[in-house]
Design a protein around this motif. Structure first.
Motif, short mmCIF file in Angstrom:
data_model
loop_
_atom_site.label_atom_id
_atom_site.label_comp_id
_atom_site.label_asym_id
_atom_site.label_seq_id
_atom_site.Cartn_x
_atom_site.Cartn_y
_atom_site.Cartn_z
N THR A 73 25.57 -6.07 -3.46
CA THR A 73 24.76 -5.28 -4.38
C THR A 73 23.67 -6.14 -5.00
O THR A 73 22.51 -5.71 -5.10
N LEU A 74 24.01 -7.35 -5.41
CA LEU A 74 23.02 -8.25 -6.01
C LEU A 74 21.96 -8.64 -5.00
O LEU A 74 20.77 -8.71 -5.33
N GLN A 75 22.37 -8.92 -3.77
CA GLN A 75 21.41 -9.29 -2.72
C GLN A 75 20.45 -8.14 -2.44
O GLN A 75 19.24 -8.34 -2.30
N ASN A 76 21.00 -6.93 -2.35
CA ASN A 76 20.16 -5.77 -2.08
C ASN A 76 19.18 -5.53 -3.23
O ASN A 76 18.00 -5.27 -3.01
N LYS A 77 19.68 -5.63 -4.45
CA LYS A 77 18.83 -5.41 -5.61
C LYS A 77 17.71 -6.44 -5.67
O LYS A 77 16.55 -6.11 -5.95
N ARG A 78 18.04 -7.70 -5.38
CA ARG A 78 17.03 -8.76 -5.40
C ARG A 78 15.94 -8.48 -4.37
O ARG A 78 14.75 -8.61 -4.65
N ALA A 79 16.34 -8.09 -3.17
CA ALA A 79 15.38 -7.83 -2.10
C ALA A 79 14.49 -6.63 -2.43
O ALA A 79 13.27 -6.68 -2.25
N LYS A 131 10.68 3.77 6.48
CA LYS A 131 10.13 3.54 5.15
C LYS A 131 9.27 2.28 5.15
O LYS A 131 8.19 2.25 4.56
N ALA A 132 9.75 1.24 5.81
CA ALA A 132 8.98 0.00 5.90
C ALA A 132 7.65 0.26 6.61
O ALA A 132 6.59 -0.18 6.15
N ASN A 133 7.72 0.99 7.72
CA ASN A 133 6.49 1.29 8.47
C ASN A 133 5.54 2.15 7.65
O ASN A 133 4.32 1.96 7.70
N ARG A 134 6.08 3.10 6.90
CA ARG A 134 5.25 3.97 6.07
C ARG A 134 4.55 3.17 4.97
O ARG A 134 3.35 3.35 4.74
N GLN A 135 5.29 2.26 4.32
CA GLN A 135 4.68 1.42 3.28
C GLN A 135 3.55 0.57 3.86
O GLN A 135 2.47 0.48 3.28
N LYS A 136 3.82 -0.06 4.99
CA LYS A 136 2.81 -0.91 5.61
C LYS A 136 1.58 -0.10 6.00
O LYS A 136 0.45 -0.54 5.79
N VAL A 163 -0.88 -7.55 1.04
CA VAL A 163 -0.44 -6.62 2.09
C VAL A 163 0.35 -7.36 3.15
O VAL A 163 1.37 -6.87 3.65
N ARG A 164 -0.10 -8.56 3.50
CA ARG A 164 0.61 -9.37 4.48
C ARG A 164 2.02 -9.71 3.99
O ARG A 164 3.00 -9.61 4.73
N GLN A 165 2.14 -10.05 2.71
CA GLN A 165 3.45 -10.38 2.15
C GLN A 165 4.35 -9.15 2.06
O GLN A 165 5.55 -9.23 2.32
N VAL A 166 3.77 -8.01 1.71
CA VAL A 166 4.55 -6.77 1.66
C VAL A 166 5.08 -6.44 3.05
O VAL A 166 6.25 -6.06 3.20
N GLN A 193 5.97 -6.80 -5.04
CA GLN A 193 4.87 -7.13 -4.15
C GLN A 193 3.96 -5.92 -3.94
O GLN A 193 2.74 -6.07 -3.88
N VAL A 194 4.55 -4.74 -3.83
CA VAL A 194 3.74 -3.53 -3.66
C VAL A 194 2.87 -3.31 -4.90
O VAL A 194 1.68 -2.98 -4.80
N LYS A 195 3.44 -3.54 -6.07
CA LYS A 195 2.67 -3.39 -7.31
C LYS A 195 1.52 -4.40 -7.36
O LYS A 195 0.42 -4.07 -7.79
#
Length: 87
Positions: free
Chosen positions: A18-24, A71-76, A51-54, A31-33
């Motif tokens: 849970t902590l690992q997921n929350k951190r990621a 979702k990853a592809n949509r964000q990118k 954008v490269r880092q996101v 980064q998106v912000k």
């Protein structure tokens, strides 16, 4: 409280995951912000870097199952579209 040793271990693992997921996910949202702030400031070089880092963080999160691949592809895609409009 867990009744068996295996249940106790499972509970510990759940907390760790849970902590690992929350951190990621929190890092990805941050980064998106930052990317959106760079778009608002019309800073093309900073926006391109963000954008490269996101994209990198989203791909890693999708690879490990923290977010869905689509979702990853949509964000990118959306961020790259904004970057192209900035240029």
């Amino acid at each position: 409280m867990a009744n068996t040793r295996s249940a106790a271990k499972s509970a510990r693992q759940s907390i760790t995951r849970t902590l690992q997921n929350k951190r990621a996910l929190t890092g990805l949202k941050t980064q998106v912000k930052k990317a959106r702030a760079a778009f608002a400031a019309k800073d093309k070089t900073a926006a391109a870097e963000q954008v490269r880092q996101v994209a990198s963080m989203a791909d890693k999160a999708a690879k490990t199952g923290r977010i869905h691949k689509n979702k990853a592809n949509r964000q990118k895609s959306r961020l790259n579209k904004q970057l192209a409009a900035l240029a």
